[in-house]
Write an enzyme that holds these catalytic residues in place. Structure first.
Site, PDB file in Angstrom:
ATOM      1  N   ASN A  14       0.864  -1.177   0.000  1.00 47.81           N
ATOM      2  CA  ASN A  14       0.000   0.000   0.000  1.00 47.81           C
ATOM      3  C   ASN A  14       0.903   1.230   0.000  1.00 47.81           C
ATOM      4  OD1 ASN A  14      -1.914   1.986   0.363  1.00 47.81           O
ATOM      5  ND2 ASN A  14      -2.336   1.477   2.508  1.00 47.81           N
ATOM      6  N   GLU A  47      -7.113   5.091   7.599  1.00 54.85           N
ATOM      7  CA  GLU A  47      -6.839   6.487   7.240  1.00 54.85           C
ATOM      8  C   GLU A  47      -8.010   7.087   6.458  1.00 54.85           C
ATOM      9  OE1 GLU A  47      -2.075   5.557   7.184  1.00 54.85           O
ATOM     10  OE2 GLU A  47      -3.150   5.778   5.285  1.00 54.85           O
ATOM     11  N   GLY A  74       2.390   2.624  10.600  1.00 53.01           N
ATOM     12  CA  GLY A  74       3.345   3.702  10.416  1.00 53.01           C
ATOM     13  C   GLY A  74       4.024   4.168  11.683  1.00 53.01           C
ATOM     14  N   HIS A 117      -9.735   1.432   4.702  1.00 53.25           N
ATOM     15  CA  HIS A 117      -8.498   1.652   5.441  1.00 53.25           C
ATOM     16  C   HIS A 117      -8.737   2.670   6.551  1.00 53.25           C
ATOM     17  CE1 HIS A 117      -4.344   2.755   6.342  1.00 53.25           C
ATOM     18  NE2 HIS A 117      -3.985   1.634   5.740  1.00 53.25           N
ATOM     19  N   SER A 137       3.160  -1.971  10.171  1.00 53.80           N
ATOM     20  CA  SER A 137       4.620  -1.992  10.342  1.00 53.80           C
ATOM     21  C   SER A 137       5.218  -3.366  10.042  1.00 53.80           C
ATOM     22  CB  SER A 137       5.004  -1.530  11.751  1.00 53.80           C
ATOM     23  OG  SER A 137       4.604  -0.184  11.960  1.00 53.80           O
ATOM     24  N   GLU A 174      -5.527  -4.585  10.438  1.00 52.34           N
ATOM     25  CA  GLU A 174      -4.492  -3.597  10.692  1.00 52.34           C
ATOM     26  C   GLU A 174      -4.775  -2.861  12.001  1.00 52.34           C
ATOM     27  OE1 GLU A 174      -2.356  -2.083   6.854  1.00 52.34           O
ATOM     28  OE2 GLU A 174      -4.308  -1.136   7.015  1.00 52.34           O
ATOM     29  N   LYS A 205       0.158   4.318  -0.361  1.00 42.78           N
ATOM     30  CA  LYS A 205      -0.452   5.535   0.196  1.00 42.78           C
ATOM     31  C   LYS A 205      -0.188   6.724  -0.742  1.00 42.78           C
ATOM     32  CE  LYS A 205      -0.267   3.450   4.709  1.00 42.78           C
ATOM     33  NZ  LYS A 205      -0.222   3.650   6.163  1.00 42.78           N
TER      34      LYS A 205
END
Length: 247
Positions: free
Chosen positions: A9, A96, A172, A94, A212, A166, A11
């Site tokens: 991914n 985010e 991150g 996701h 991560s 996740e 991003k």
């Protein structure tokens, strides 16, 4: 036997030129008979990445899509647009997207159904915040996300979905769920899938871990019984991704 799937991914990273150069460097190194490999990239990178990876067997995915086929949705991209380009996967739900752009469980459900209807594989994300984990409601939270996202999805279509667990606190941050923590939640996901569709169907659905993932922890994570690969963020932007694919 479920085939492992490792998806990068990207991003909001890499210009079209950078994307093409990176794929040219990586394409021969990440091809694997044992692992399904996917690059999920920004919309503007889709065309150069599709061109560069043509004929390699490496999948290409988008990072989002709208649930409507067309309309007055300035700045959005429809699943038909992705399909016509040759995109085979799309990341949906996701954290985010949920946090920064207000995506709800209902919206994610609409997107999952539209992707399946069009023949694109949804990579369905779920996961808890640090506060939810500390409150001891991780399993309950993730179960609700899965049930909402798959509402109205048939067992036959559910088999085509890839679920990506996740934990938000690990995205991150450099922090990673232990293999035992990741396995516990992925097992809970498979359990709720079995409740929805039966054990046989649940055993066919692939569940990734994301948060991560790197070359040092991939082998241990992917060895867990209910973890069928990873949704890889930062490490998918570097040559380290090769080591993750060939864990």
């Amino acid at each position: 036997m479920r085939k492992k799937i490792v998806a990068g991914n990207w991003k909001m990273n890499k210009t079209p030129k950078e994307a093409a150069e990176f794929c040219k460097l990586m394409k021969e190194k990440v091809v694997s008979d044992a692992v399904e490999v996917v690059f999920c990239v920004p919309f503007v990178d889709l065309y150069p990445v599709l061109e560069e990876l043509k004929g390699t067997g490496i999948g290409v995915g988008a990072e989002n899509m709208h649930f409507a086929e067309s309309g007055a949705y300035t700045g959005e991209v429809s699943v038909q647009m992705l399909k016509e380009m040759g995109v085979g996967y799309v990341i949906l739900g996701h954290s985010e997207r949920r946090q920064y752009f207000g995506e709800t469980d209902e919206m994610v459900n609409q997107k999952v159904k539209k992707a399946l209807e069009t023949g694109i594989v949804p990579i369905l994300c779920c996961g808890e915040t640090l506060e939810q984990r500390e409150a001891g409601i991780t399993i309950e939270w993730v179960r609700i996300q899965i049930k909402c996202a798959l509402a109205g999805v048939s067992a036959e279509d559910a088999k085509k979905v890839v679920v990506a667990y996740e934990p938000i606190w690990a995205i991150g941050t450099g922090k990673t769920a232990t293999s035992a923590q990741a396995q516990e939640v992925c097992h809970a996901i498979r359990t709720v899938l079995a409740e929805l569709y039966g054990r046989e169907t649940a055993e066919e659905i692939r569940i990734q871990y994301g948060g991560s993932v790197n070359s040092k922890n991939a082998a241990e994570l992917f060895a867990m019984e209910d973890i069928d690969g990873g949704l890889v963020g930062g490490a998918s932007l570097k040559e380290e991704f090769v080591s993750i694919v060939h864990y």
